[in-house]
Design an enzyme around this catalytic site. Structure first.
Site, PDB file in Angstrom:
ATOM      1  N   ASN A  46      -3.971  -8.190  -1.490  1.00  0.00           N
ATOM      2  CA  ASN A  46      -2.680  -7.376  -0.732  1.00  0.00           C
ATOM      3  C   ASN A  46      -2.675  -7.475   0.718  1.00  0.00           C
ATOM      4  O   ASN A  46      -3.712  -7.830   1.500  1.00  0.00           O
ATOM      5  CB  ASN A  46      -3.187  -5.988  -1.232  1.00  0.00           C
ATOM      6  CG  ASN A  46      -4.351  -5.284  -0.811  1.00  0.00           C
ATOM      7  OD1 ASN A  46      -5.607  -6.083  -0.639  1.00  0.00           O
ATOM      8  ND2 ASN A  46      -4.503  -3.988  -0.814  1.00  0.00           N
ATOM      9  N   GLU A  48      -1.000  -5.300   3.633  1.00  0.00           N
ATOM     10  CA  GLU A  48      -0.392  -3.898   4.065  1.00  0.00           C
ATOM     11  C   GLU A  48       0.426  -4.081   5.346  1.00  0.00           C
ATOM     12  O   GLU A  48       0.259  -5.104   5.906  1.00  0.00           O
ATOM     13  CB  GLU A  48      -1.418  -2.878   3.820  1.00  0.00           C
ATOM     14  CG  GLU A  48      -2.038  -2.511   2.488  1.00  0.00           C
ATOM     15  CD  GLU A  48      -3.136  -1.409   2.554  1.00  0.00           C
ATOM     16  OE1 GLU A  48      -3.524  -0.811   3.691  1.00  0.00           O
ATOM     17  OE2 GLU A  48      -3.284  -1.006   1.296  1.00  0.00           O
ATOM     18  N   CYS A  57       1.339  -6.232  -3.223  1.00  0.00           N
ATOM     19  CA  CYS A  57       0.022  -6.220  -3.778  1.00  0.00           C
ATOM     20  C   CYS A  57      -0.606  -7.594  -3.960  1.00  0.00           C
ATOM     21  O   CYS A  57       0.182  -9.020  -3.950  1.00  0.00           O
ATOM     22  CB  CYS A  57       0.211  -5.690  -5.471  1.00  0.00           C
ATOM     23  SG  CYS A  57       0.813  -4.186  -5.452  1.00  0.00           S
ATOM     24  N   GLU A  59      -1.454  -9.412  -6.896  1.00  0.00           N
ATOM     25  CA  GLU A  59      -0.866 -10.017  -8.135  1.00  0.00           C
ATOM     26  C   GLU A  59       0.366 -10.774  -7.615  1.00  0.00           C
ATOM     27  O   GLU A  59       0.451 -12.029  -7.890  1.00  0.00           O
ATOM     28  CB  GLU A  59      -0.815  -9.157  -9.201  1.00  0.00           C
ATOM     29  CG  GLU A  59      -2.086  -8.426  -9.762  1.00  0.00           C
ATOM     30  CD  GLU A  59      -2.277  -7.214  -9.039  1.00  0.00           C
ATOM     31  OE1 GLU A  59      -1.771  -6.853  -7.975  1.00  0.00           O
ATOM     32  OE2 GLU A  59      -2.455  -6.218  -9.974  1.00  0.00           O
ATOM     33  N   CYS A  92      -0.002  -2.391 -11.063  1.00  0.00           N
ATOM     34  CA  CYS A  92       1.032  -1.527 -10.982  1.00  0.00           C
ATOM     35  C   CYS A  92       2.115  -2.030 -11.628  1.00  0.00           C
ATOM     36  O   CYS A  92       2.307  -2.895 -12.116  1.00  0.00           O
ATOM     37  CB  CYS A  92       1.293  -1.258  -9.406  1.00  0.00           C
ATOM     38  SG  CYS A  92       2.381  -2.508  -8.699  1.00  0.00           S
TER      39      CYS A  92
END
Ligand code: THU
Length: 132
Positions: A46, A48, A57, A59, A92
């Site tokens: 991830n 940010e 994210c 993934e 998510c």
């Protein structure tokens, strides 16, 4: 379906990717590893941002890297996701939709309440949105 060896290999790769995570806002560090139909493994973490909504994210980071590095259509066999805190964490909703784009029988490995568990993306995201 993936083998036990592939399961472990993906978790190892995802654990290494956690070290690259950039998560100074949430302090929740995530790593992902994906296995393609060609047998290649790509990782992601991830990343940010001060403008929170720009965060990506682990993934999707891994999948977008794989798309860039694959000639022809990317097909995934498995996705593994781990976090530094070793708490329960499944992909998510946004990542489920992106994972589903690249195969119907993808195995998703994630930390559940009692250790790692495997589900298919079809089980995690029934009625996936598709244009065709
Ligand atoms: N995050 C992931 O990278 N993958 C997940 O499956 C769940 C959430 C990240 C996004 C954000 O940087 C942090 O975890 C906290 O939500």
């Amino acid at each position: 379906m993936i083998t036990a060896a592939e399961h472990e290999q993906l978790l190892d790769a995802a654990r290494q990717a956690v070290a690259r995570a950039y998560a100074p806002y949430s302090n929740f560090y995530v790593g992902a590893a994906i296995l393609t139909s060609e047998g290649r493994i790509f990782t992601g973490c991830n990343v940010e941002n001060a403008s929170y909504g720009l965060t990506i994210c682990a993934e999707r980071s891994a999948i977008f890297t794989a798309v860039q590095q694959t000639s022809g259509k990317l097909v995934l066999r498995a996705v593994a996701v781990v976090n530094r805190d070793r708490v329960a964490c499944s992909p998510c909703g946004a990542c489920r939709q992106v994972i589903a784009e690249f195969g119907r029988d993808i195995v998703v490995i994630f930390q559940g309440q009692n250790g790692f568990q495997e589900s298919t993306i079809a089980d995690l995201l029934p009625e996936t949105f598709r244009l065709s």
